[in-house]
Design a protein around this motif. Sequence first.
Motif, short mmCIF file in Angstrom:
data_model
loop_
_atom_site.label_atom_id
_atom_site.label_comp_id
_atom_site.label_asym_id
_atom_site.label_seq_id
_atom_site.Cartn_x
_atom_site.Cartn_y
_atom_site.Cartn_z
N GLY A 41 -2.04 3.78 4.11
CA GLY A 41 -1.88 2.61 3.25
C GLY A 41 -2.81 1.48 3.64
O GLY A 41 -3.43 0.83 2.78
N THR A 42 -2.95 1.24 4.96
CA THR A 42 -3.83 0.17 5.42
C THR A 42 -5.28 0.47 5.08
O THR A 42 -6.00 -0.39 4.54
N LEU A 43 -5.72 1.69 5.42
CA LEU A 43 -7.10 2.06 5.14
C LEU A 43 -7.36 2.14 3.64
O LEU A 43 -8.41 1.68 3.15
N GLY A 44 -6.40 2.70 2.90
CA GLY A 44 -6.58 2.85 1.46
C GLY A 44 -6.69 1.53 0.74
O GLY A 44 -7.56 1.34 -0.12
N THR A 45 -5.80 0.58 1.08
CA THR A 45 -5.85 -0.73 0.42
C THR A 45 -7.11 -1.51 0.81
O THR A 45 -7.67 -2.24 -0.01
N MET A 46 -7.58 -1.32 2.06
CA MET A 46 -8.80 -2.00 2.47
C MET A 46 -10.01 -1.46 1.68
O MET A 46 -10.84 -2.24 1.19
N LEU A 47 -10.09 -0.14 1.54
CA LEU A 47 -11.18 0.45 0.77
C LEU A 47 -11.08 0.07 -0.71
O LEU A 47 -12.10 -0.19 -1.36
N TRP A 48 -9.86 0.06 -1.22
CA TRP A 48 -9.64 -0.33 -2.62
C TRP A 48 -10.14 -1.76 -2.85
O TRP A 48 -10.81 -2.05 -3.84
N LEU A 49 -9.80 -2.64 -1.91
CA LEU A 49 -10.22 -4.03 -2.01
C LEU A 49 -11.74 -4.14 -1.90
O LEU A 49 -12.39 -4.91 -2.62
N MET A 50 -12.30 -3.35 -1.00
CA MET A 50 -13.75 -3.40 -0.77
C MET A 50 -14.53 -3.00 -2.03
O MET A 50 -15.57 -3.61 -2.35
N PHE A 51 -14.01 -2.00 -2.75
CA PHE A 51 -14.75 -1.48 -3.90
C PHE A 51 -14.29 -2.09 -5.24
O PHE A 51 -14.73 -1.65 -6.30
#
Length: 237
Positions: free
Chosen positions: A63-73
Amino acid sequence: MDFLDRNINFDALLKFSHISQSTQQHLKRVYSAFAFCMLVAAAGAYSSVVFGFLQGNFLIFAGTLGTMLWLMFTPHNCENEKKRLGILAAFAFFSGCGLGPILNLCIAVNPSIIPTAFMGTAVIFICFTLSALYSRSRSFLFLGGILMSALTLLTLSSLVNIFIGSVFLFKVHMYVGLLVMCGFVLFDTQLIIDKAERGDKDYVWHCVDLFLDFITIFRKLMIILAMNEKDKKKERK
């Protein structure tokens, strides 16, 4: 005496004339988003400790990594602003949940470690942030390469220590890591100012940089205090 009659001009202390007005407004948005992240992360940590929500679960990492990548892109624009703030809230919540195991450890050792570590982190963060804000020549931007090199060495040493299992190396990793993260507060703050001056006003992503610095310092301080408390208990026995 004359010096007793002098009043401290706090308004002057809070003025950053060397930073443009648009960048100052940007920084206000960054720190407002940061405060929002802290509240959501606290809710996540509370849910993890009290209700056992996602505690020790792979979903926290995902969840942490996924939301960070989602936010990044997700592009930074007016249409996506609310969406990105929602993603930021999810990222902060998962980050707070990720603190659950360490919080439980500190509670088992000595509950007072948690407020002590939080206050220590707040003082460190505020002091280094103000140092970066008052510096007029972006004099800490040179730290970027040094800090990244140090972070790489720390990562490699932690991987090696998985096989060695050295307590001494682990303690060195914690203390040096804490020092490195303090440097990142200086560097990231000035980098945000530099980017804003160049036209990058993505306050949501800039908030992530500072939030990660704060959370990492908080985590390391809790571990250090817990280790010291355990050592003291052993000496008493």
